[in-house]
Design an enzyme around this catalytic site. Structure first.
Site, PDB file in Angstrom:
ATOM      1  N   LYS A   1     -15.724  18.876 -51.697  1.00 46.42           N
ATOM      2  CA  LYS A   1     -15.809  19.344 -50.309  1.00 46.42           C
ATOM      3  C   LYS A   1     -16.952  18.676 -49.554  1.00 46.42           C
ATOM      4  O   LYS A   1     -17.272  19.069 -48.439  1.00 46.42           O
ATOM      5  CB  LYS A   1     -15.977  20.858 -50.289  1.00 46.42           C
ATOM      6  CG  LYS A   1     -14.839  21.622 -50.963  1.00 46.42           C
ATOM      7  CD  LYS A   1     -15.089  23.119 -50.922  1.00 46.42           C
ATOM      8  CE  LYS A   1     -14.021  23.878 -51.670  1.00 46.42           C
ATOM      9  NZ  LYS A   1     -14.239  25.339 -51.623  1.00 46.42           N
TER      10      LYS A   1
ATOM     11  N   PRO B   1     -12.989  24.627 -45.335  1.00 47.44           N
ATOM     12  CA  PRO B   1     -12.157  23.440 -45.559  1.00 47.44           C
ATOM     13  C   PRO B   1     -12.191  23.016 -47.029  1.00 47.44           C
ATOM     14  O   PRO B   1     -13.242  23.041 -47.666  1.00 47.44           O
ATOM     15  CB  PRO B   1     -12.809  22.397 -44.650  1.00 47.44           C
ATOM     16  CG  PRO B   1     -13.445  23.197 -43.566  1.00 47.44           C
ATOM     17  CD  PRO B   1     -13.951  24.444 -44.245  1.00 47.44           C
ATOM     18  N   GLU B   2     -11.032  22.633 -47.545  1.00 47.20           N
ATOM     19  CA  GLU B   2     -10.923  22.256 -48.952  1.00 47.20           C
ATOM     20  C   GLU B   2     -10.757  20.751 -49.078  1.00 47.20           C
ATOM     21  O   GLU B   2     -10.882  20.000 -48.109  1.00 47.20           O
ATOM     22  CB  GLU B   2      -9.787  23.052 -49.587  1.00 47.20           C
ATOM     23  CG  GLU B   2     -10.031  24.562 -49.427  1.00 47.20           C
ATOM     24  CD  GLU B   2      -8.975  25.449 -50.066  1.00 47.20           C
ATOM     25  OE1 GLU B   2      -8.354  25.029 -51.067  1.00 47.20           O
ATOM     26  OE2 GLU B   2      -8.780  26.578 -49.573  1.00 47.20           O
TER      27      GLU B   2
ATOM     28  N   ARG C   1     -14.423  35.992 -53.119  1.00 48.83           N
ATOM     29  CA  ARG C   1     -13.499  35.352 -52.186  1.00 48.83           C
ATOM     30  C   ARG C   1     -12.100  35.930 -52.408  1.00 48.83           C
ATOM     31  O   ARG C   1     -11.772  36.400 -53.498  1.00 48.83           O
ATOM     32  CB  ARG C   1     -13.472  33.837 -52.431  1.00 48.83           C
ATOM     33  CG  ARG C   1     -14.832  33.156 -52.327  1.00 48.83           C
ATOM     34  CD  ARG C   1     -15.410  33.169 -50.932  1.00 48.83           C
ATOM     35  NE  ARG C   1     -14.509  32.557 -49.970  1.00 48.83           N
ATOM     36  CZ  ARG C   1     -14.337  31.238 -49.846  1.00 48.83           C
ATOM     37  NH1 ARG C   1     -15.002  30.386 -50.632  1.00 48.83           N
ATOM     38  NH2 ARG C   1     -13.511  30.754 -48.949  1.00 48.83           N
TER      39      ARG C   1
END
Length: 261
Positions: A51, A2-3, A250
């Site tokens: 975050k 989640p950002e 990533r």
């Protein structure tokens, strides 16, 4: 993971049911905090920082949580948990007489004095979603990373906080910047930060998370998660590469035509 938009959304929803309310349940199921009981405390606010989520209490303490990859806060009417609050995946339960917030698969749980919050989030760069964030400073911090690839820099929370792989891809696509371009060569670094902020704020305000403002399946992103599918601007198949330090790489999605190296 989640950002910033998701964490802001969570903070707003938890504020709506917890802020100003006294807890009748305050269970932490996390290591040495397992015996902690927060019942009786009043929740002052839920503050997102990048975050991270800071739930501030009236006794001068802060509950710090992080969703990591799979975490979530589930909110339901008190008494309607139907056993979900007893799952081994639950890491925290915060409940009032009307509402229950269940933290599942949280990646971090800490309880500190509010004045010591900096020990947990002080290493972060400016929060892109914070009110009054200095976007010029954010841009300067990004370009100061020199030869580091811009994709890796945007994921580095110590440079600017809140961006993950989704808004990395969408912001770079919007400005036609290749993920491996050296940060010092990204003249539009401030604009990149401004775009990431605008996209995340729009998503946080939308009924459902979206990086494009659209909610139809397959239309919530322009580049992210679309490897092999046509670029929504030029039709070239979207490509994927990896960015970040060894062992922590990533995915970064991009259009080879719109975002030449």
């Amino acid at each position: 993971m989640p950002e910033g938009d998701i964490v802001l959304r969570v903070a707003r929803r938890m504020d709506a049911v917890l802020a100003g309310q006294r807890l009748v349940r305050g269970e932490l199921r996390w290591g040495r905090l397992g015996d902690t009981d927060l019942a009786g405390r009043v929740v002052l606010a839920n503050q997102p920082v990048g975050k991270h989520l800071l739930t501030r209490l009236d006794d001068g303490r802060t509950l710090h949580t992080h969703l990591r990859m799979d975490g979530s806060w589930w909110i339901t009417r008190a008494g309607q948990e139907r056993g979900a609050d007893r799952s081994p995946r639950v890491r925290a339960v915060l409940g009032t007489e009307r509402w229950t917030c269940v933290g599942r698969l949280l990646g971090m749980v800490d309880l500190v004095r509010t004045r010591d919050e900096h020990l947990l989030v002080g290493h972060l760069g400016p929060d892109l979603l914070a009110d009054g964030v200095d976007l010029a400073e954010c841009g300067e911090r990004v370009r100061a990373q020199g030869d580091r690839p811009i994709g890796a820099v945007l994921l580095d929370q110590t440079v600017v906080a809140g961006i993950g792989t989704l808004y990395l891809a969408e912001s770079l696509w919007a400005h036609r910047v290749h993920p491996l371009r050296p940060a010092r060569d990204v003249d539009q670094a401030q604009a990149l930060c401004a775009t990431a902020r605008a996209l995340m704020l729009r998503s946080a305000d939308a009924p459902l998370p979206t990086a494009t403002g659209e909610s139809a399946p397959g239309r919530t992103s322009h580049a992210h998660g679309r490897r092999g599918r046509p670029c929504r601007r030029c039709g070239t198949p979207i490509a994927e590469l990896r960015v970040g330090p060894p062992g922590q790489e990533r995915p970064a999605f991009y259009c080879p035509a719109c975002q030449p190296r």
